[in-house]
Write a protein that holds these residues in place. Structure first.
Motif, mmCIF file in Angstrom:
data_model
loop_
_atom_site.group_PDB
_atom_site.id
_atom_site.type_symbol
_atom_site.label_atom_id
_atom_site.label_comp_id
_atom_site.label_asym_id
_atom_site.label_seq_id
_atom_site.Cartn_x
_atom_site.Cartn_y
_atom_site.Cartn_z
ATOM 1 N N ASN A 1 -35.652 21.100 -2.391
ATOM 2 C CA ASN A 1 -35.921 20.126 -1.320
ATOM 3 C C ASN A 1 -36.137 20.832 0.019
ATOM 4 O OD1 ASN A 1 -35.738 17.909 -3.017
ATOM 5 N ND2 ASN A 1 -33.540 17.660 -2.698
ATOM 6 N N ALA A 2 -35.320 21.853 0.269
ATOM 7 C CA ALA A 2 -35.470 22.594 1.525
ATOM 8 C C ALA A 2 -36.793 23.331 1.566
ATOM 9 C CB ALA A 2 -34.307 23.572 1.685
ATOM 10 N N LEU A 3 -37.201 23.879 0.434
ATOM 11 C CA LEU A 3 -38.485 24.570 0.351
ATOM 12 C C LEU A 3 -39.630 23.595 0.603
ATOM 13 C CD1 LEU A 3 -40.318 26.941 -0.291
ATOM 14 C CD2 LEU A 3 -40.001 26.457 -2.726
ATOM 15 N N GLN A 4 -39.557 22.417 0.005
ATOM 16 C CA GLN A 4 -40.601 21.411 0.198
ATOM 17 C C GLN A 4 -40.684 20.998 1.669
ATOM 18 O OE1 GLN A 4 -42.674 20.472 -2.191
ATOM 19 N NE2 GLN A 4 -43.832 19.238 -0.730
ATOM 20 N N LYS A 5 -39.538 20.888 2.318
ATOM 21 C CA LYS A 5 -39.508 20.530 3.741
ATOM 22 C C LYS A 5 -40.180 21.614 4.575
ATOM 23 C CE LYS A 5 -36.315 19.146 7.405
ATOM 24 N NZ LYS A 5 -34.882 18.898 7.760
ATOM 25 N N ASP A 6 -39.903 22.866 4.238
ATOM 26 C CA ASP A 6 -40.538 23.977 4.961
ATOM 27 C C ASP A 6 -42.056 23.927 4.826
ATOM 28 O OD1 ASP A 6 -38.234 25.012 5.950
ATOM 29 O OD2 ASP A 6 -38.092 26.688 4.550
ATOM 30 N N LEU A 7 -42.518 23.566 3.627
ATOM 31 C CA LEU A 7 -43.960 23.489 3.394
ATOM 32 C C LEU A 7 -44.591 22.365 4.215
ATOM 33 C CD1 LEU A 7 -43.971 24.012 -0.483
ATOM 34 C CD2 LEU A 7 -44.775 25.627 1.238
ATOM 35 N N LEU A 8 -43.929 21.198 4.226
ATOM 36 C CA LEU A 8 -44.457 20.044 4.962
ATOM 37 C C LEU A 8 -44.493 20.309 6.462
ATOM 38 C CD1 LEU A 8 -42.732 17.120 3.024
ATOM 39 C CD2 LEU A 8 -45.143 17.772 2.943
ATOM 40 N N LEU A 9 -43.506 21.027 6.958
ATOM 41 C CA LEU A 9 -43.423 21.324 8.393
ATOM 42 C C LEU A 9 -44.170 22.602 8.771
ATOM 43 C CD1 LEU A 9 -39.671 20.418 9.055
ATOM 44 C CD2 LEU A 9 -41.710 19.039 9.537
ATOM 45 N N LYS A 10 -44.860 23.170 7.785
ATOM 46 C CA LYS A 10 -45.679 24.369 7.993
ATOM 47 C C LYS A 10 -44.854 25.531 8.548
ATOM 48 C CE LYS A 10 -49.923 21.733 8.624
ATOM 49 N NZ LYS A 10 -51.103 21.460 9.509
#
Length: 233
Positions: free
Chosen positions: A175-184
């Protein structure tokens, strides 16, 4: 006196206390012993009747990494084991990764000396899960037990902690990785390598979060692992 004039009172008292405790156990202890072959001196040299020796350095003030390595190499060149005891200026309750890996010995352990309780605090399990704080396992052992462990190989009765990666941890990392991707927040260099090797996107490799326990890095753990794999590819 010239050796000790610039040392703190804490430093001097710690060395004297360790010396007295060691001698009560029947070992020989020499303060401020000069080692001419390497032009260094140890705060304390402890030896047993068989001639086995241990050098102890009590570190209270800052020291550079090149200087620390130079001293360790000097001890190694004459076959002398050395242990660095960190003083109260170095926190063991909230240690920085830089300090821990700077002073970690060959067994990946870091040692503190608690002068009040006359205990040795040992940090082990120097790992850091992705998106978690760096939290090494802390052991406390009596100084007498510590010395007997070195010379007599008596057990320290430490409680070891197994590194476990469960589903809850993996979901948090994902989930944290996905958040990093979404927030670039993903470095552009990683994105460049991903597209260069014709992957759909950075998120196509969820395996990069599994068993991530590297510590001591200046970058995020999964960044480092993915970069290495992409460079190899």
């Amino acid at each position: 006196n010239s050796f000790s004039e610039n040392e703190s009172e804490i430093h001097l008292l710690a060395k004297q206390k360790i010396k007295e405790a060691t001698e009560r156990l029947g070992y020989r202890a020499e303060l401020e012993k000069v080692l001419p072959l390497i032009s260094q001196r140890a705060d304390l040299i402890i030896s047993d009747s068989a001639g086995k020796e241990l050098a102890i350095k009590f570190q209270q003030s800052p020291i550079s990494i090149p200087r620390l390595r130079e001293r360790n190499q000097g001890y190694k060149s004459i076959g002398l084991s050395v242990i660095w005891f960190l003083g109260p200026n170095y926190s063991f309750t909230n240690p920085s990764q830089r300090t821990v890996f700077k002073f970690a010995d060959q067994e990946t352990k870091v040692y503190y000396y608690d002068q009040n309780k006359h205990e040795i605090i040992i940090l082990t399990a120097l790992f850091k899960r992705d998106y978690y704080k760096f939290e090494p396992v802390v052991h406390r052992v009596l100084f007498n037990s510590f010395i007997k462990n070195f010379f007599l190989k008596q057990s320290l009765t430490e409680q070891s902690e197994e590194i476990l990666i469960n589903k809850k941890i993996l979901f948090k990392q994902a989930n944290a990785l996905q958040k990093d991707l979404l927030l670039k927040r993903v470095p552009t260099e990683i994105c460049r390598l991903v597209y260069k090797h014709r992957h759909i996107n950075v998120a196509c490799g969820p395996w990069i979060i599994h068993q991530g326990t590297q510590a001591g890095l200046k970058t995020t753990n999964w960044h480092w692992r993915l970069m290495i794999i992409l460079e190899l590819e």
